[in-house]
Design a protein around this motif. Sequence first.
Motif, PDB file in Angstrom:
ATOM      1  N   PRO A 250       0.824  -1.208   0.000  1.00 29.58           N
ATOM      2  CA  PRO A 250       0.000   0.000   0.000  1.00 29.58           C
ATOM      3  C   PRO A 250       0.855   1.254   0.000  1.00 29.58           C
ATOM      4  N   PRO A 251       0.280   2.412  -0.307  1.00 28.18           N
ATOM      5  CA  PRO A 251       1.039   3.657  -0.308  1.00 28.18           C
ATOM      6  C   PRO A 251       1.557   4.005   1.074  1.00 28.18           C
TER       7      PRO A 251
ATOM      8  N   ASP B 263       1.265   6.590   2.913  1.00 35.18           N
ATOM      9  CA  ASP B 263       0.376   7.262   3.851  1.00 35.18           C
ATOM     10  C   ASP B 263      -0.634   6.330   4.510  1.00 35.18           C
ATOM     11  N   VAL B 264      -0.502   5.020   4.260  1.00 35.84           N
ATOM     12  CA  VAL B 264      -1.393   4.067   4.914  1.00 35.84           C
ATOM     13  C   VAL B 264      -1.106   3.987   6.404  1.00 35.84           C
ATOM     14  N   LEU B 265       0.106   4.345   6.831  1.00 40.16           N
ATOM     15  CA  LEU B 265       0.467   4.319   8.244  1.00 40.16           C
ATOM     16  C   LEU B 265       0.003   5.592   8.938  1.00 40.16           C
ATOM     17  N   THR B 266      -0.422   5.436  10.184  1.00 39.19           N
ATOM     18  CA  THR B 266      -0.764   6.605  10.981  1.00 39.19           C
ATOM     19  C   THR B 266       0.516   7.310  11.417  1.00 39.19           C
TER      20      THR B 266
ATOM     21  N   GLU C  92       2.253   5.214  14.017  1.00 38.48           N
ATOM     22  CA  GLU C  92       2.885   4.042  13.416  1.00 38.48           C
ATOM     23  C   GLU C  92       4.175   4.430  12.699  1.00 38.48           C
ATOM     24  N   SER C  93       4.164   5.577  12.045  1.00 37.91           N
ATOM     25  CA  SER C  93       5.372   6.048  11.359  1.00 37.91           C
ATOM     26  C   SER C  93       6.472   6.347  12.360  1.00 37.91           C
TER      27      SER C  93
ATOM     28  N   HIS D  92       0.115  -3.740  13.767  1.00 38.30           N
ATOM     29  CA  HIS D  92      -0.574  -3.029  12.682  1.00 38.30           C
ATOM     30  C   HIS D  92       0.395  -2.684  11.553  1.00 38.30           C
TER      31      HIS D  92
ATOM     32  N   LYS E  67       0.061  -3.956   7.696  1.00 38.02           N
ATOM     33  CA  LYS E  67      -0.080  -2.996   6.600  1.00 38.02           C
ATOM     34  C   LYS E  67       1.035  -3.123   5.567  1.00 38.02           C
TER      35      LYS E  67
END
Length: 238
Positions: A171-172, A174-177, A180-181, A213, A217
């Motif tokens: 996934p791109p 920006d899928v991580l919050t 999470e980043s 998570h 992801k």
Amino acid sequence: MKPAIRLLLVDDHAMVREGLRSFLELAEDMTIVKEAETAAEAIASADEEQLDVIIMDLVMPGERNGIDAIRTIGQRHPDIRILALTSFQDESRILDALEAGAIGYLQKDISPDDLLAAVRHAAAGRTVLEARAMELLRKGQFGNRGTEVPHQERPEENAHTTSESAVAQLPPVDVLTQRESEILHKLALGYANKEIGAALGITEKTVKVHVSHILSKLGVYDRTQAVIVASKMGMVEL
């Protein structure tokens, strides 16, 4: 006082095991629980003993080798950290060991002090790599050989494969919050869950949830692969 790190030494050469034992036993925070000469013995020992870290040779006699042992033990006992310690430097063995689930890859000519440090890092859940293995990761060769990583169940991590096609379908970014980043960047720095929690002001249990998570992801099954895949995507730097 923290409990001693419980170790299993796996090598088919008695002299190698004796050499490892001679200085590992000098460390007050380590205890050697058992030794094994074959992959089969290593697997049996992991089933029978309470272990924290296994120092695993990759080439041993018998039908199964160190890679098989790493994979099997990882499936059965995900909390045991395995360090591959070998005299071989070829790319295939390095990549095979990491893909099988080793948390570190070290050469047998490593200094005693560096090995002690590697064991402590591994016990804390940090990835430990010698220069050649790190070079391969920086080149992006890990998980990019057209083969899939065997399915492995881990309590805080979802099992996936990281073949070349899997990476292409990620996934791109920006899928991580944002949280999470932040945690992903700490993982890239080698932080253990407890250290991440302390740095970010959250509990270790919360960190584990976020790590789970992240793995889900990114489509990977452990922290090492998460950092490698994230590096390929430009999300973190090794």
